[in-house]
Design a protein around this motif. Structure first.
Motif, PDB file in Angstrom:
ATOM      1  N   ALA A  30      -4.902 -50.513 -38.945  1.00  0.00           N
ATOM      2  CA  ALA A  30      -3.132 -49.842 -38.978  1.00  0.00           C
ATOM      3  C   ALA A  30      -3.628 -49.739 -41.089  1.00  0.00           C
ATOM      4  O   ALA A  30      -2.870 -48.985 -40.863  1.00  0.00           O
ATOM      5  N   ALA A  31      -4.964 -50.012 -41.501  1.00  0.00           N
ATOM      6  CA  ALA A  31      -4.579 -49.075 -42.677  1.00  0.00           C
ATOM      7  C   ALA A  31      -5.318 -48.009 -42.876  1.00  0.00           C
ATOM      8  O   ALA A  31      -5.369 -47.463 -43.576  1.00  0.00           O
ATOM      9  N   PHE A  32      -5.459 -47.782 -41.857  1.00  0.00           N
ATOM     10  CA  PHE A  32      -6.065 -46.156 -41.260  1.00  0.00           C
ATOM     11  C   PHE A  32      -5.389 -44.964 -41.964  1.00  0.00           C
ATOM     12  O   PHE A  32      -5.569 -43.848 -42.292  1.00  0.00           O
ATOM     13  N   VAL A  33      -4.387 -45.319 -40.977  1.00  0.00           N
ATOM     14  CA  VAL A  33      -2.825 -43.856 -41.834  1.00  0.00           C
ATOM     15  C   VAL A  33      -2.425 -43.780 -43.095  1.00  0.00           C
ATOM     16  O   VAL A  33      -2.100 -43.211 -43.389  1.00  0.00           O
ATOM     17  N   ASP A  34      -2.456 -45.099 -43.865  1.00  0.00           N
ATOM     18  CA  ASP A  34      -2.443 -44.656 -45.429  1.00  0.00           C
ATOM     19  C   ASP A  34      -3.820 -44.155 -45.700  1.00  0.00           C
ATOM     20  O   ASP A  34      -3.358 -43.267 -46.928  1.00  0.00           O
ATOM     21  N   CYS A  91     -12.073 -49.811 -37.399  1.00  0.00           N
ATOM     22  CA  CYS A  91     -12.051 -48.691 -38.273  1.00  0.00           C
ATOM     23  C   CYS A  91     -13.055 -49.113 -39.340  1.00  0.00           C
ATOM     24  O   CYS A  91     -13.493 -50.615 -39.759  1.00  0.00           O
ATOM     25  N   ARG A  92     -13.637 -48.238 -39.852  1.00  0.00           N
ATOM     26  CA  ARG A  92     -14.368 -48.116 -41.401  1.00  0.00           C
ATOM     27  C   ARG A  92     -13.728 -46.926 -42.649  1.00  0.00           C
ATOM     28  O   ARG A  92     -13.383 -45.905 -42.017  1.00  0.00           O
ATOM     29  N   GLU A  93     -14.097 -47.585 -43.267  1.00  0.00           N
ATOM     30  CA  GLU A  93     -13.580 -46.457 -44.825  1.00  0.00           C
ATOM     31  C   GLU A  93     -14.691 -46.202 -45.708  1.00  0.00           C
ATOM     32  O   GLU A  93     -16.046 -46.826 -45.337  1.00  0.00           O
ATOM     33  N   VAL A  94     -15.428 -45.182 -45.752  1.00  0.00           N
ATOM     34  CA  VAL A  94     -16.957 -44.602 -46.370  1.00  0.00           C
ATOM     35  C   VAL A  94     -15.932 -44.244 -47.763  1.00  0.00           C
ATOM     36  O   VAL A  94     -15.057 -44.107 -48.376  1.00  0.00           O
ATOM     37  N   ARG A  95     -17.148 -45.142 -49.183  1.00  0.00           N
ATOM     38  CA  ARG A  95     -16.821 -44.269 -50.617  1.00  0.00           C
ATOM     39  C   ARG A  95     -18.059 -43.798 -50.985  1.00  0.00           C
ATOM     40  O   ARG A  95     -18.804 -44.450 -50.515  1.00  0.00           O
ATOM     41  N   ALA A 128     -11.970 -42.211 -43.256  1.00  0.00           N
ATOM     42  CA  ALA A 128     -12.555 -42.883 -42.652  1.00  0.00           C
ATOM     43  C   ALA A 128     -12.705 -42.685 -41.442  1.00  0.00           C
ATOM     44  O   ALA A 128     -12.705 -41.432 -41.129  1.00  0.00           O
ATOM     45  N   TYR A 129     -12.620 -43.604 -40.496  1.00  0.00           N
ATOM     46  CA  TYR A 129     -12.780 -43.148 -39.257  1.00  0.00           C
ATOM     47  C   TYR A 129     -12.777 -44.222 -38.049  1.00  0.00           C
ATOM     48  O   TYR A 129     -12.349 -45.216 -38.849  1.00  0.00           O
ATOM     49  N   ALA A 138     -19.846 -46.591 -29.044  1.00  0.00           N
ATOM     50  CA  ALA A 138     -18.964 -46.533 -30.088  1.00  0.00           C
ATOM     51  C   ALA A 138     -18.252 -44.824 -29.418  1.00  0.00           C
ATOM     52  O   ALA A 138     -18.728 -43.511 -29.497  1.00  0.00           O
ATOM     53  N   THR A 139     -16.492 -44.734 -29.129  1.00  0.00           N
ATOM     54  CA  THR A 139     -15.998 -43.712 -28.867  1.00  0.00           C
ATOM     55  C   THR A 139     -15.034 -43.541 -29.878  1.00  0.00           C
ATOM     56  O   THR A 139     -14.071 -44.169 -30.557  1.00  0.00           O
ATOM     57  N   VAL A 140     -15.377 -42.589 -30.899  1.00  0.00           N
ATOM     58  CA  VAL A 140     -15.029 -42.075 -32.028  1.00  0.00           C
ATOM     59  C   VAL A 140     -13.303 -41.534 -31.988  1.00  0.00           C
ATOM     60  O   VAL A 140     -13.359 -40.311 -31.387  1.00  0.00           O
TER      61      VAL A 140
END
Length: 382
Positions: free
Chosen positions: A224-228, A266-270, A279-280, A290-292
């Motif tokens: 749910a955080a991906f869109v932000d 979902c993952r974020e990259v820092r 993010a992906y 893994a289907t991206v």
């Protein structure tokens, strides 16, 4: 036309019953059993009525979107006697095009049966011509369908028509891919020998494993955080999904119904300073694939984000990762070893707006898996 009008007028004057004329109209909930059964016969080659589960799914994804309205949804050819000879299944998706919002149609299936279906298919195709559409697209068209799209004033986007595949454990990845056609290769008895072969290969050739990016880290976040995170990173594209909270939440909900693809993650990259640079969003089936669906990043950080993504997916134990190609990521993704491209189906689009067509042809457009069919059970189930 004059001949047909003459026949109709003669029938009226003689008192004979008039033949009913077919028409193109919006699909209605009452059409679900007929359309679902047509899908089963055409795409699954089974001469039987559609299951209740399939009918419920068709209702969910083609009538359940918060953007749904009859003018934005699926259409059918009603043959005039209550029969449905052909249908185009469509899901509304909201995009921003050079600052203006438009509800696009994602076409998911084009079906026809019999003589009435052939007539209906031609009528439906005419209804989809560029002069009548704000934005209409498909990411999985056949060569014949692609030709019809172009004839109707549309365009084909070659890069978006490709899938990429990155193998982390090549022998296991081969077994999973070929096992779709050869059931023996899906046997648990072969899993251990393939895993052993992968361990030997990865020991002898360490470059099989994706390298981490110095200073970058990957962190799990709720989908749910991906869109932000995605919204500011997609501002560089003239054409991109709007993803209002209601639409995005609905897409995540229906995507999660596709359990054969695994869990939606979902993952974020820092970077080294702790700032989020990408993010992906992806389906993860433990130990397998893994289907991206979507990758987003700050401009200029494509190499770091994709390299760190592949490193993290490998560390999670997947045999391979697959995803749809995006022009802005091609240079970065193509640097990966053990990566190949596969033609999935033609990405086609029609629009009556010249600026949208121009942006698409210049690759100034972002679509991605969540705004396509990649999450749909109609591709993997039933």
């Amino acid at each position: 036309m004059e001949v047909e009008l003459g026949k109709i007028q003669a029938a009226r004057s003689s008192g004979r019953e008039m033949p009913r004329m077919g028409n193109v109209r919006a699909m209605e909930p009452r059409d679900i059993p007929a359309v679902s059964s047509m899908f089963t016969r055409i795409f699954r080659k089974r001469e039987q009525e559609a299951s209740a589960e399939l009918q419920n799914y068709v209702e969910t994804i083609f009538f359940g979107s918060p953007l749904y309205a009859p003018e934005h949804g699926s259409i059918v050819y009603d043959d005039g006697t209550g029969g449905i000879g052909s249908a185009i299944l469509a899901i509304p998706m909201e995009f921003t095009v050079n600052g203006r919002r438009t509800v696009a149609k994602l076409l998911c299936a084009f079906m026809s049966e019999g003589k009435a279906g052939a007539v209906g298919a031609a009528c439906l195709a005419r209804a989809m011509r560029a002069t009548r559409q704000d934005m209409c697209f498909s990411d999985n068209s056949s060569p014949v369908s692609a030709d019809h799209w172009v004839a109707g004033g549309g365009v084909v986007l070659p890069i978006q028509s490709l899938d990429w595949r990155r193998s982390f454990r090549p022998f296991r990845a081969w077994g999973l891919t070929v096992g779709r056609q050869v059931r023996l290769l899906r046997s648990p008895m072969l899993s251990e020998p393939l895993a052993l072969a992968d361990r030997l290969l990865r020991r002898r050739r360490p470059r099989t494993k994706p390298d981490p990016v110095a200073g970058c880290t990957t962190h799990a976040i709720d989908p749910a955080a991906f869109v932000d995170l995605a919204e500011p990173m997609l501002q560089r594209f003239s054409v991109r999904p709007v993803w209002s909270r209601s639409e995005f939440d609905w897409l995540v909900t229906v995507a999660r119904l596709n359990t054969p693809l695994g869990e939606l993650l979902c993952r974020e990259v820092r970077d080294e300073s702790g700032r989020v640079i990408g993010a992906y969003l992806y389906f993860g089936k433990a130990g397998e694939r893994a289907t991206v669906l979507n990758v987003v990043c700050e401009a200029g950080r494509e190499f770091a984000v994709t390299a760190q993504m592949f490193h993290a997916l490998d560390a999670e134990g997947y045999a391979l990762a697959v995803g749809s190609s995006q022009p802005f990521l091609m240079n970065a993704i193509s640097r990966q070893r053990w990566l190949s491209f596969h033609h999935r189906g033609y990405f086609c689009m029609v629009t009556r707006h010249a600026d949208l067509k121009d942006a698409a042809q210049r690759n100034d457009i972002y679509v991605g898996g969540l705004a396509s069919e990649s999450w749909s059970r109609l591709l993997t189930d039933f």
